[in-house]
Design a protein around this motif. Structure first.
Motif, PDB file in Angstrom:
ATOM      1  N   MET B  35     -14.566 -18.480  17.159  1.00 44.06           N
ATOM      2  CA  MET B  35     -15.027 -17.297  16.415  1.00 44.06           C
ATOM      3  C   MET B  35     -15.141 -17.611  14.929  1.00 44.06           C
ATOM      4  SD  MET B  35     -12.742 -14.540  18.450  1.00 44.06           S
ATOM      5  CE  MET B  35     -12.668 -13.311  17.163  1.00 44.06           C
ATOM      6  N   SER B  36     -14.204 -18.407  14.418  1.00 47.61           N
ATOM      7  CA  SER B  36     -14.252 -18.782  12.989  1.00 47.61           C
ATOM      8  C   SER B  36     -15.509 -19.593  12.693  1.00 47.61           C
ATOM      9  CB  SER B  36     -13.007 -19.582  12.617  1.00 47.61           C
ATOM     10  OG  SER B  36     -11.858 -18.850  12.915  1.00 47.61           O
ATOM     11  N   ILE B  37     -15.879 -20.462  13.633  1.00 49.41           N
ATOM     12  CA  ILE B  37     -17.105 -21.249  13.435  1.00 49.41           C
ATOM     13  C   ILE B  37     -18.316 -20.317  13.379  1.00 49.41           C
ATOM     14  CG2 ILE B  37     -18.630 -22.935  14.513  1.00 49.41           C
ATOM     15  CD1 ILE B  37     -16.105 -24.294  15.610  1.00 49.41           C
ATOM     16  N   GLU B  38     -18.319 -19.309  14.260  1.00 48.68           N
ATOM     17  CA  GLU B  38     -19.419 -18.345  14.228  1.00 48.68           C
ATOM     18  C   GLU B  38     -19.468 -17.618  12.886  1.00 48.68           C
ATOM     19  OE1 GLU B  38     -21.787 -17.770  16.722  1.00 48.68           O
ATOM     20  OE2 GLU B  38     -20.907 -19.648  17.406  1.00 48.68           O
ATOM     21  N   LEU B  39     -18.276 -17.356  12.321  1.00 48.94           N
ATOM     22  CA  LEU B  39     -18.217 -16.695  11.015  1.00 48.94           C
ATOM     23  C   LEU B  39     -18.869 -17.572   9.947  1.00 48.94           C
ATOM     24  CD1 LEU B  39     -17.155 -14.113   9.782  1.00 48.94           C
ATOM     25  CD2 LEU B  39     -15.041 -15.290   9.233  1.00 48.94           C
ATOM     26  N   MET B  40     -18.637 -18.894  10.038  1.00 51.63           N
ATOM     27  CA  MET B  40     -19.263 -19.817   9.076  1.00 51.63           C
ATOM     28  C   MET B  40     -20.784 -19.746   9.202  1.00 51.63           C
ATOM     29  SD  MET B  40     -16.750 -23.063   9.658  1.00 51.63           S
ATOM     30  CE  MET B  40     -17.654 -24.221   8.650  1.00 51.63           C
ATOM     31  N   LEU B  41     -21.273 -19.735  10.458  1.00 49.85           N
ATOM     32  CA  LEU B  41     -22.732 -19.681  10.652  1.00 49.85           C
ATOM     33  C   LEU B  41     -23.287 -18.378  10.091  1.00 49.85           C
ATOM     34  CD1 LEU B  41     -23.202 -21.088  14.268  1.00 49.85           C
ATOM     35  CD2 LEU B  41     -23.575 -22.241  12.116  1.00 49.85           C
ATOM     36  N   ASN B  42     -22.553 -17.277  10.301  1.00 48.83           N
ATOM     37  CA  ASN B  42     -23.067 -16.001   9.817  1.00 48.83           C
ATOM     38  C   ASN B  42     -22.986 -15.899   8.304  1.00 48.83           C
ATOM     39  OD1 ASN B  42     -24.062 -14.713  12.138  1.00 48.83           O
ATOM     40  ND2 ASN B  42     -21.957 -14.488  12.852  1.00 48.83           N
ATOM     41  N   ALA B  43     -22.013 -16.575   7.708  1.00 55.82           N
ATOM     42  CA  ALA B  43     -21.974 -16.637   6.243  1.00 55.82           C
ATOM     43  C   ALA B  43     -23.248 -17.299   5.727  1.00 55.82           C
ATOM     44  CB  ALA B  43     -20.744 -17.422   5.795  1.00 55.82           C
ATOM     45  N   ALA B  44     -23.649 -18.383   6.410  1.00 58.75           N
ATOM     46  CA  ALA B  44     -24.890 -19.062   6.018  1.00 58.75           C
ATOM     47  C   ALA B  44     -26.080 -18.129   6.221  1.00 58.75           C
ATOM     48  CB  ALA B  44     -25.059 -20.334   6.836  1.00 58.75           C
ATOM     49  N   ASN B  45     -26.075 -17.360   7.320  1.00 49.71           N
ATOM     50  CA  ASN B  45     -27.164 -16.409   7.561  1.00 49.71           C
ATOM     51  C   ASN B  45     -27.288 -15.416   6.420  1.00 49.71           C
ATOM     52  OD1 ASN B  45     -27.834 -17.538   9.952  1.00 49.71           O
ATOM     53  ND2 ASN B  45     -26.822 -16.029  11.231  1.00 49.71           N
ATOM     54  N   PHE B  63     -35.419 -18.930   9.287  1.00 48.38           N
ATOM     55  CA  PHE B  63     -34.334 -19.862   9.614  1.00 48.38           C
ATOM     56  C   PHE B  63     -33.180 -19.122  10.290  1.00 48.38           C
ATOM     57  CE2 PHE B  63     -31.620 -23.529   7.695  1.00 48.38           C
ATOM     58  CZ  PHE B  63     -31.443 -24.026   8.975  1.00 48.38           C
ATOM     59  N   VAL B  64     -32.918 -17.889   9.804  1.00 46.82           N
ATOM     60  CA  VAL B  64     -31.810 -17.122  10.370  1.00 46.82           C
ATOM     61  C   VAL B  64     -32.018 -16.908  11.869  1.00 46.82           C
ATOM     62  CG1 VAL B  64     -30.717 -14.864  10.384  1.00 46.82           C
ATOM     63  CG2 VAL B  64     -31.162 -16.012   8.222  1.00 46.82           C
ATOM     64  N   PHE B  65     -33.275 -16.648  12.273  1.00 45.68           N
ATOM     65  CA  PHE B  65     -33.533 -16.467  13.711  1.00 45.68           C
ATOM     66  C   PHE B  65     -33.201 -17.742  14.482  1.00 45.68           C
ATOM     67  CE2 PHE B  65     -36.333 -13.016  12.240  1.00 45.68           C
ATOM     68  CZ  PHE B  65     -35.738 -12.011  12.955  1.00 45.68           C
ATOM     69  N   PHE B  66     -33.571 -18.881  13.905  1.00 43.07           N
ATOM     70  CA  PHE B  66     -33.268 -20.156  14.567  1.00 43.07           C
ATOM     71  C   PHE B  66     -31.757 -20.345  14.697  1.00 43.07           C
ATOM     72  CE2 PHE B  66     -37.589 -21.528  13.189  1.00 43.07           C
ATOM     73  CZ  PHE B  66     -38.045 -21.886  14.438  1.00 43.07           C
ATOM     74  N   ILE B  67     -31.046 -20.018  13.603  1.00 42.05           N
ATOM     75  CA  ILE B  67     -29.586 -20.210  13.638  1.00 42.05           C
ATOM     76  C   ILE B  67     -28.966 -19.325  14.711  1.00 42.05           C
ATOM     77  CG2 ILE B  67     -27.457 -19.939  12.321  1.00 42.05           C
ATOM     78  CD1 ILE B  67     -29.004 -20.651   9.826  1.00 42.05           C
ATOM     79  N   MET B  68     -29.469 -18.067  14.822  1.00 47.51           N
ATOM     80  CA  MET B  68     -28.889 -17.168  15.825  1.00 47.51           C
ATOM     81  C   MET B  68     -29.147 -17.697  17.227  1.00 47.51           C
ATOM     82  SD  MET B  68     -29.194 -13.347  14.298  1.00 47.51           S
ATOM     83  CE  MET B  68     -30.928 -13.160  14.535  1.00 47.51           C
ATOM     84  N   THR B  69     -30.366 -18.238  17.446  1.00 52.03           N
ATOM     85  CA  THR B  69     -30.688 -18.780  18.766  1.00 52.03           C
ATOM     86  C   THR B  69     -29.795 -19.967  19.103  1.00 52.03           C
ATOM     87  OG1 THR B  69     -32.939 -18.247  18.137  1.00 52.03           O
ATOM     88  CG2 THR B  69     -32.628 -19.446  20.201  1.00 52.03           C
ATOM     89  N   VAL B  70     -29.672 -20.868  18.127  1.00 54.74           N
ATOM     90  CA  VAL B  70     -28.845 -22.054  18.359  1.00 54.74           C
ATOM     91  C   VAL B  70     -27.396 -21.646  18.593  1.00 54.74           C
ATOM     92  CG1 VAL B  70     -27.870 -24.035  17.173  1.00 54.74           C
ATOM     93  CG2 VAL B  70     -30.316 -23.691  17.162  1.00 54.74           C
ATOM     94  N   ALA B  71     -26.914 -20.652  17.820  1.00 59.44           N
ATOM     95  CA  ALA B  71     -25.531 -20.207  17.989  1.00 59.44           C
ATOM     96  C   ALA B  71     -25.332 -19.670  19.404  1.00 59.44           C
ATOM     97  CB  ALA B  71     -25.191 -19.145  16.955  1.00 59.44           C
ATOM     98  N   ALA B  72     -26.337 -18.970  19.934  1.00 66.63           N
ATOM     99  CA  ALA B  72     -26.215 -18.441  21.295  1.00 66.63           C
ATOM    100  C   ALA B  72     -26.121 -19.581  22.302  1.00 66.63           C
ATOM    101  CB  ALA B  72     -27.406 -17.546  21.618  1.00 66.63           C
ATOM    102  N   ALA B  73     -26.919 -20.626  22.100  1.00 64.82           N
ATOM    103  CA  ALA B  73     -26.855 -21.771  23.007  1.00 64.82           C
ATOM    104  C   ALA B  73     -25.490 -22.439  22.917  1.00 64.82           C
ATOM    105  CB  ALA B  73     -27.959 -22.775  22.670  1.00 64.82           C
ATOM    106  N   GLU B  74     -24.973 -22.495  21.695  1.00 62.49           N
ATOM    107  CA  GLU B  74     -23.660 -23.116  21.501  1.00 62.49           C
ATOM    108  C   GLU B  74     -22.572 -22.303  22.188  1.00 62.49           C
ATOM    109  OE1 GLU B  74     -23.330 -25.789  17.506  1.00 62.49           O
ATOM    110  OE2 GLU B  74     -22.745 -23.703  17.376  1.00 62.49           O
ATOM    111  N   VAL B  75     -22.707 -20.955  22.128  1.00 64.50           N
ATOM    112  CA  VAL B  75     -21.711 -20.103  22.779  1.00 64.50           C
ATOM    113  C   VAL B  75     -21.683 -20.401  24.269  1.00 64.50           C
ATOM    114  CG1 VAL B  75     -21.232 -17.734  23.448  1.00 64.50           C
ATOM    115  CG2 VAL B  75     -21.785 -18.249  21.087  1.00 64.50           C
TER     116      VAL B  75
END
Lengths: 479, 102
Positions: B35-45, B63-75
């Protein structure tokens, strides 16, 4: 979108389609005949390699400047596809033996290579990030593919958590660079920095965060702590692929980003990279001395080699030397990829059930029972140390020359001293193979034998004609 | 009506990123680390969207859309790994995931 766009990414598009179709075709292949999937995957890689080679010498910018096809990308992609073929060759018998033979294994390797190739062609930080995740996510799965085995799962989750963590740094770094320069395209970032429009502090912070993220990926000190655990826990065929593939992709991205997006802050960053390179060489080589498990020893050795390649970045501060530094760096990657695949093929030949046969002591007596295999291992160990007549030596010579020309004498000195340290643990393997009594059991598989045999021949033969290979690497310039 | 200055967004995103990075380093539960890693990604968003609007450019928002997609794949991959580890170990405490060391 026009034809040039598609042409610039043609090999990647073909390979993506091939691996997606392979996933479906694999459903219809009987569980006992997964070898067919391996052959199909290798055919896809060979086809893509043919397409890549047919693009040699061309420069095409595609998709509104998001990707580029140039000499550098052609060279690196060929090397990556070669790594993929070797990864399949070492995995073919091994995963059957370990009982982890699944069709998706090969598709995952292919998907990971797609990400690595995209990385080499990236011309925009958005593409860099997407390529980074495309290459990493299949690797997380591959590291843990032997599930229910605690070691493999542990390797997978450690790699995943630290990989995702480093991904967070890259993204935040990209966000800061975007804020400072108003763009994510390399050319526009460089132009904005050159004209002084960009906020220097933000650019430096962003570049540093991107460097931290890629430092994790290539295993540079102080971000190396995951490497030994992941290399040891992952199935050995996956480790072999990670050691070569992920390193090639990580370094090609670093070279591309720092040469084309941040050329004007290279002077500020080069000393930092020189210190990181020195620390990486020292920590990797010193920690490798104490290792008893060959996979862990090779993991620390891979950290040390990341340090040698990082030396090339120290020369980036001098624009006149940039092309030399890049060609020395990718030449070293070729040498490392060839040598390391050969070494891993031999490690796989000696590995038995439950992780037995991985201690360095288990190599005792190999010189007597398997003289050819021991001779090949000797060549690889000499090459990793940098002793003639091997490719490792030539790679180091080119690197040291660039570093000396860039006036980083102390760095070259550390490089030579740590090479001497490394001789201790590499030569120890040779001593154990020939001087100690033992009855090592080896597995004879035609593809494994082919891999270590061919790599041993390449290591020696290419070192005798390095000029032609280096000329090819020097032609691999970024546009 | 006064718009909120872009600096405020960037400071907030830096704080979020730091909380995320500290969470990864301090917390011991694999799920919380994730969850903390997701927080880092959302800070970047957040930073990307703020810069995007300040620069009047769409790149950052895309770019934010790409990050959200990649984050979903990572989840998807990350949770599968965490579940697999839990089945073997009956724990997702990273201090107990320690077979490999040396």
């Amino acid at each position: 979108m026009n034809q040039a766009d598609f042409y610039s990414l043609l090999p990647i598009i073909v390979l993506t389609t091939w691996s997606a179709l392979l996933l479906i075709v694999d459903l219809f292949i009987d569980d006992k005949k997964k070898g067919i999937t391996a052959v199909l995957a290798a055919a896809g890689l060979a086809l893509t390699m043919g397409l890549t080679l047919s693009q040699t010498g061309q420069t095409v910018i595609g998709f509104n400047g998001m990707v580029i096809l140039d000499g550098f990308s052609t060279f690196v992609n060929t090397l990556l596809l070669f790594s993929g073929l070797m990864a399949i060759s070492v995995a073919y018998g091994y995963i059957k033996r370990r009982g982890i033979e699944r069709g998706e294994y090969y598709s995952l390797i292919l998907f990971s290579i797609v990400g690595m190739m995209l990385m080499a062609q990236a011309r925009d930080l958005i593409v860099v990030f997407i390529a980074l995740e495309m290459l990493s996510i299949p690797l997380y799965v591959l590291a843990a593919i032997d599930n229910s085995n605690a070691k493999s799962e542990e390797a997978g989750i450690k790699y995943f958590l630290l990989g995702a963590f480093s991904g967070g740094f890259v993204v935040y770094g990209v966000a800061l660079v975007f804020g400072a320069t108003g763009s994510t395209a390399f050319a526009e970032i460089a132009a904005s920095i050159a004209t002084g429009n960009a906020e220097t502090l933000l650019v430096l912070a962003g570049a540093a965060l991107i460097l931290v993220g890629f430092g994790f990926k290539v295993g540079a000190v102080p971000f190396q702590m995951w490497t030994p655990d992941v290399y040891e826990g992952a199935p050995t065929s996956v480790t072999a692929f990670m050691a070569a593939g992920a390193k090639i992709a990580g370094f090609s991205a670093l070279m591309r980003v720092f040469a084309t997006a941040f050329p004007d802050i290279a002077v500020d960053i080069a000393p930092v990279l020189a210190v990181i390179a020195a620390l990486t060489m020292i920590v990797g080589n010193v920690a490798a001395i104490a290792q008893k498990n060959i996979k862990r020893m090779l993991a620390y050795s891979s950290i040390a080699h990341a340090g040698y390649i990082l030396m090339a970045f120290a020369a980036f501060a001098n624009p006149a030397l940039r092309d030399d530094a890049i060609s020395a760096g990718i030449f070293y990657l070729v040498a490392y990829a060839i040598t390391s695949f050969g070494t891993w093929a031999i490690v796989i030949s000696l590995e038995k059930e439950d992780g037995k046969g991985l201690a360095i002591e288990d190599y005792a007596g190999l010189g007597r029972t398997k003289p050819l295999m021991a001779a090949a291992m000797t060549i690889f160990m000499l090459s990793l140390t940098g002793i003639p007549p091997t490719l490792g030596l030539i790679g180091k010579l080119y690197l040291f020359r660039v570093v000396v020309e860039a006036q980083f004498m102390w760095l070259a000195l550390i490089g030579i001293l740590t090479s001497l340290i490394s001789a201790y643990y590499y030569l120890r393997v040779i001593v154990i193979m020939y001087m100690k009594e033992g009855e090592p059991e080896t597995v004879s598989e035609s593809w494994l034998t082919f891999t270590w045999g061919a790599m041993a021949v390449l290591t020696v033969v290419l070192s005798l004609i390095p000029a032609s290979l280096f000329a090819w690497a020097s032609g691999a310039l970024m546009k | 009506m006064n718009a909120v200055p872009v600096n405020y967004y960037i400071i907030l995103s830096a704080i979020l990123f730091t909380i995320g990075a500290l969470g990864v380093l301090i917390r011991r539960n694999a799920l919380v680390i994730f969850m903390s890693i997701e927080l880092m990604l959302n800070a970047a968003n957040l930073a990307l969207v703020a810069f995007s609007s300040a620069n009047a450019q769409l790149d950052g928002q895309i770019f934010v859309f790409f990050i959200m997609t990649v984050a979903a794949a990572e989840v998807a991959v990350g949770l599968a790994l965490i579940v697999a580890v839990f089945r073997t170990k009956k724990s997702i405490d990273v201090d107990q995931i320690n077979v490999l060391k040396g």
